[in-house]
Write a protein that holds these residues in place. Structure first.
Motif, PDB file in Angstrom:
ATOM      1  N   LEU A  66       0.819  -1.216   0.000  1.00 18.52           N
ATOM      2  CA  LEU A  66       0.000   0.000   0.000  1.00 18.52           C
ATOM      3  C   LEU A  66       0.851   1.263   0.000  1.00 18.52           C
ATOM      4  N   LYS A  67       0.252   2.324  -0.553  1.00 20.13           N
ATOM      5  CA  LYS A  67       0.945   3.621  -0.508  1.00 20.13           C
ATOM      6  C   LYS A  67       0.856   4.166   0.899  1.00 20.13           C
ATOM      7  N   LYS A  68       1.788   5.032   1.265  1.00 21.15           N
ATOM      8  CA  LYS A  68       1.794   5.626   2.604  1.00 21.15           C
ATOM      9  C   LYS A  68       0.457   6.307   2.898  1.00 21.15           C
ATOM     10  N   GLY A  69      -0.102   6.023   4.052  1.00 20.51           N
ATOM     11  CA  GLY A  69      -1.356   6.660   4.445  1.00 20.51           C
ATOM     12  C   GLY A  69      -2.595   5.868   4.025  1.00 20.51           C
ATOM     13  N   ASP A  70      -2.415   4.906   3.091  1.00 22.98           N
ATOM     14  CA  ASP A  70      -3.556   4.095   2.648  1.00 22.98           C
ATOM     15  C   ASP A  70      -3.877   3.045   3.723  1.00 22.98           C
ATOM     16  N   THR A  71      -5.159   2.613   3.798  1.00 27.88           N
ATOM     17  CA  THR A  71      -5.512   1.616   4.817  1.00 27.88           C
ATOM     18  C   THR A  71      -5.809   0.272   4.170  1.00 27.88           C
ATOM     19  N   THR A  72      -5.933  -0.750   5.011  1.00 28.61           N
ATOM     20  CA  THR A  72      -6.233  -2.106   4.517  1.00 28.61           C
ATOM     21  C   THR A  72      -7.723  -2.267   4.227  1.00 28.61           C
ATOM     22  N   HIS A  73      -8.524  -1.291   4.639  1.00 26.90           N
ATOM     23  CA  HIS A  73      -9.973  -1.440   4.477  1.00 26.90           C
ATOM     24  C   HIS A  73     -10.347  -1.572   2.996  1.00 26.90           C
TER      25      HIS A  73
END
Ligand SMILES: NC(=O)c1ccc[n+]([C@@H]2O[C@H](COP(=O)([O-])OP(=O)(O)OC[C@H]3O[C@@H](n4cnc5c(N)ncnc54)[C@H](O)[C@@H]3O)[C@@H](O)[C@H]2O)c1
Length: 671
Positions: A238-245
């Motif tokens: 994931l990109k920085k700041g992105d969540t797993t949701h």
């Protein structure tokens, strides 16, 4: 110790009973170990029976010889079912064990936990997990061991040879109370069939990791490790700041250990899809609350997953069917899989560890028994299709990793397209190469654990909050390199109680580094001394750790200096721990990846609130972690170089040989 004993205590103290116990019918509801290979010659069968009879007086030999011959014929092993005790098997509060030594009583508690039917896979065959992870080979060994432990003092050491108690020998208070070896073979006799032969003869056993070292604590150990792996796999992607949701983790297997994947996915906050061909296994995990939803139809799965993607709510879905179907269909449907892995039992590909696509579960089982060659061919074809479908997804950006189940190894042997361009490496990494190795083991983070010897859940709550406070304190001044690990482990311990993971003894796992392990253990010891905790605490760890295990395709797969095929680290670890204060130590051949493929060791240490325990925990835990960091740093692993340099700065008396890094161009120029 009081002179009046409970019936349980009397039976423990009796060891082998003076009267021959009645033969017992096999419990109908028990999960029986598979029938083992009939590998012994007639002479060897006689030797196996002769070996078994040496535990018993001559007057019983004629009865038992016939019975043991029958067991050997029917089950491939002599378990001595008649000698299985009548009392219930579970970890009692430490004060209920008859003992001259509280350290020995702690070991009795841990042994009983490993054999508790709520915990153990095949309790009647003394197997804790993994199909063959034995605590003892037979019930005579169990009885004798418990008797030795109940009567030995803190000036003696019990030596365990693959389940057999060789005896207690005079030692000292500073020595371990028990030294365990499992499956130690002359290297040339370490092939899988050697285990079959020498185990059937009754002279060795497969201890897996925490089975034969009395340190198994049920499924929570694997949930924590899997949660860390899944969270970090997402971080890589994931990109920085992105969540797993709303992001997808696709995998296979809802069996013994693989069944932890949906719970770990929920902790990570993603959409987990776990395929499982065996409807019984899938339903069991659903009923136990380890997976949120069951889906039996592919069209339904596609719709459900699209909705979950839209809603972005963490959810785990079991698909009853073959995982290859999902990889292929999601490709057609253009459903992006963020993270992919596999936990089918590919360490055992030809006997039902992996089910081929295109054949129903029932038909595959029939084929396995009627035409094993055709079954093998179907597995190979399935693995080729499996890899081709994965490759299509990874070309679009899916992150795929091998989960220590020999998926890439067996796929490559089946001719599937999984090799890297150099033809030597696999095109995908293993979870240790990419995740657990550099992010955890190289910094010293590993599966530290403890058991409250009171058996009281209140004590476990108190230890959870002590551990949480310490982790938060350490995090406040920890360097940026390990902030993420600290945060993950703090989240784990904060949520541990709510996740209801205790099965058997009141135990907890917590990934921690040397500093964390030492500070937590020190605080527990003080809490025992001051009476905050009602009884001592036993600490230990999984063998799947920084220093305890040499295993070239798993724990040490991120060692690249050629030394991953050596086992010096595991041997130094067990010797080093033993004279630094462990209450018991163990070293095993085999565990996880197979007999002959790994050396792994562990320890247990009783925190009884004494100054002596304080000294021991500091010395032993420090070495138990830093031995592996030193070796990993010598192998030029950057994270381990950072960790050992930091440790040398703050620890007088530690001096480790550091590696000089050579420029690649220089080497390329000379060879
Ligand atoms: N790296 C680790 O820390 C780690 C941890 C746990 C397990 N493992 C490995 O993972 C594997 C699984 O362990 P386990 O204890 O769960 O074994 P298990 O045999 O209990 O479970 C595997 C499950 O996979 C299912 N399955 C087989 N083929 C399938 C297919 N094609 N599609 C869908 N489902 C399929 C089986 O029905 C079974 O229920 C083992 O090889 C083990 O060594 C590694």
């Amino acid at each position: 110790m009081t002179a009046i004993h409970t019936d349980f205590q009397v039976q423990i103290l009796e060891g082998i009973p003076s009267e021959l116990p009645k033969a017992k019918p096999y419990p109908t509801d028990a999960n029986r170990a598979p029938k083992r290979k009939d590998i012994l010659t007639t002479d060897e069968k006689k030797l196996a029976i002769r070996n078994a009879l040496r535990y018993f007086p001559k007057k019983w030999h004629s009865t038992l010889a016939a019975e043991f011959a029958h067991e050997l014929r029917e089950y491939g092993r002599i378990y001595m079912y008649r000698f299985q005790p009548d009392y219930e098997m579970y970890a009692r509060p430490i004060g209920e064990y008859p003992a001259q030594s509280q350290q020995a009583a702690a070991i009795m508690l841990m042994i009983q936990n490993n054999l508790d039917p709520a915990v153990a896979q095949h309790p009647n065959e003394l197997i804790t997990y993994g199909g063959n992870g034995s605590v003892f080979q037979n019930w005579a060994q169990y009885r004798l061991t418990m008797q030795y432990l109940a009567t030995m003092t803190n000036e003696q050491t019990l030596h365990m040879y693959s389940g057999h108690p060789m005896g207690v020998f005079p030692s000292s208070k500073d020595a371990p109370r028990v030294v365990v070896t499992n499956g130690m073979m002359i290297p040339n006799y370490s092939k899988p069939d050697d285990w079959e032969r020498y185990n059937a003869l009754g002279v060795t056993q497969y201890g897996q990791m925490t089975a034969g070292s009395y340190m198994y604590i049920g499924p929570q150990g694997i949930v924590h490790g899997t949660a860390i792996t899944v969270m970090n796999a997402f971080r890589k992607k994931l990109k920085k700041g992105d969540t797993t949701h709303g992001k997808i983790f696709l995998t296979a297997g809802l069996g013994g250990m693989s069944g932890a994947q949906p719970k770990a996915g929920n902790i990570a906050g993603c959409i987990t899809i776990a395929a499982e061909v065996n409807p019984k296994a899938a339903r069991k995990r659903y009923e136990q609350g380890w997976v949120d939803e069951l889906v039996e139809n592919m069209d339904e799965l596609v719709l459900r997953v699209r909705r979950a993607r839209y809603e972005e709510v963490p959810i785990s879905i079991a698909y009853i069917g073959n995982v290859v179907e999902i990889w292929e269909r999601f490709d057609e449907e253009d459903i992006f899989i963020h993270i992919g892995s596999d936990q089918t039992s590919l360490h055992n590909p030809w006997s039902g560890g992996y089910y081929p696509v295109g054949i129903s579960y029932k038909a595959a089982n029939e084929l396995l028994s009627t035409d094993p060659d055709q079954f093998k061919a179907a597995v190979k074809t399935s693995l080729q299709r499996h890899a081709t479908a994965i490759n299509k997804h990874t070309e679009r950006g899916t992150y795929f990793f091998d989960y220590g189940n020999a998926f890439l190894l067996e796929a490559s042997r089946a001719g599937a397209d999984v090799m890297a361009a150099n033809g030597i490496d696999f095109r995908y990494p293993s979870y240790v190469q990419d995740i657990l190795g550099p992010m955890c083991f190289d910094y010293g983070f590993g599966p530290f654990r403890w058991v409250c010897a009171s058996g009281d859940p209140d004590d476990l709550d108190k230890t959870d909050s002590i551990a949480l406070g310490i982790m938060q304190e350490i995090q406040a001044t920890a360097p940026p390199e390990i902030q993420q690990q600290m945060a993950d482990n703090i989240k784990w311990i904060e949520e541990a109680k709510a996740n209801k993971l205790v099965v058997g003894s009141q135990a907890r796992i917590l990934y921690a580094d040397a500093e964390g392990r030492m500070k937590i253990a020190e605080a527990f010891n003080i809490a025992v001394a001051t009476g905050l905790l009602s009884a001592p605490v036993i600490i230990g760890r999984d063998h799947h750790d920084v220093s305890g295990t040499d295993s070239p395709y798993r724990e040490t797969s991120n060692i690249y200096d050629g030394s991953k095929f050596t086992a010096d680290m595991a041997i130094h670890n067990v010797i080093g721990d033993s004279f630094r204060g462990a209450t018991w130590v163990s070293i095993h051949n085999g565990g996880g990846v197979g007999w002959g493929e790994v050396m792994n060791g562990g320890f247990g240490l009783l925190l009884d609130g004494s100054d002596e325990a304080h000294r021991r925990l500091k010395s032993m835990l420090f070495y138990d972690v830093n031995n592996g960091i030193a070796r990993r740093s010598w192998a030029r692993n950057a994270e381990a170089i950072f960790a050992i340099k930091r440790e040398m700065k703050r620890t007088p008396g530690l001096r480790v040989t550091l590696a000089e890094i050579v420029e690649d161009d220089l080497i390329d120029g000379v060879v």
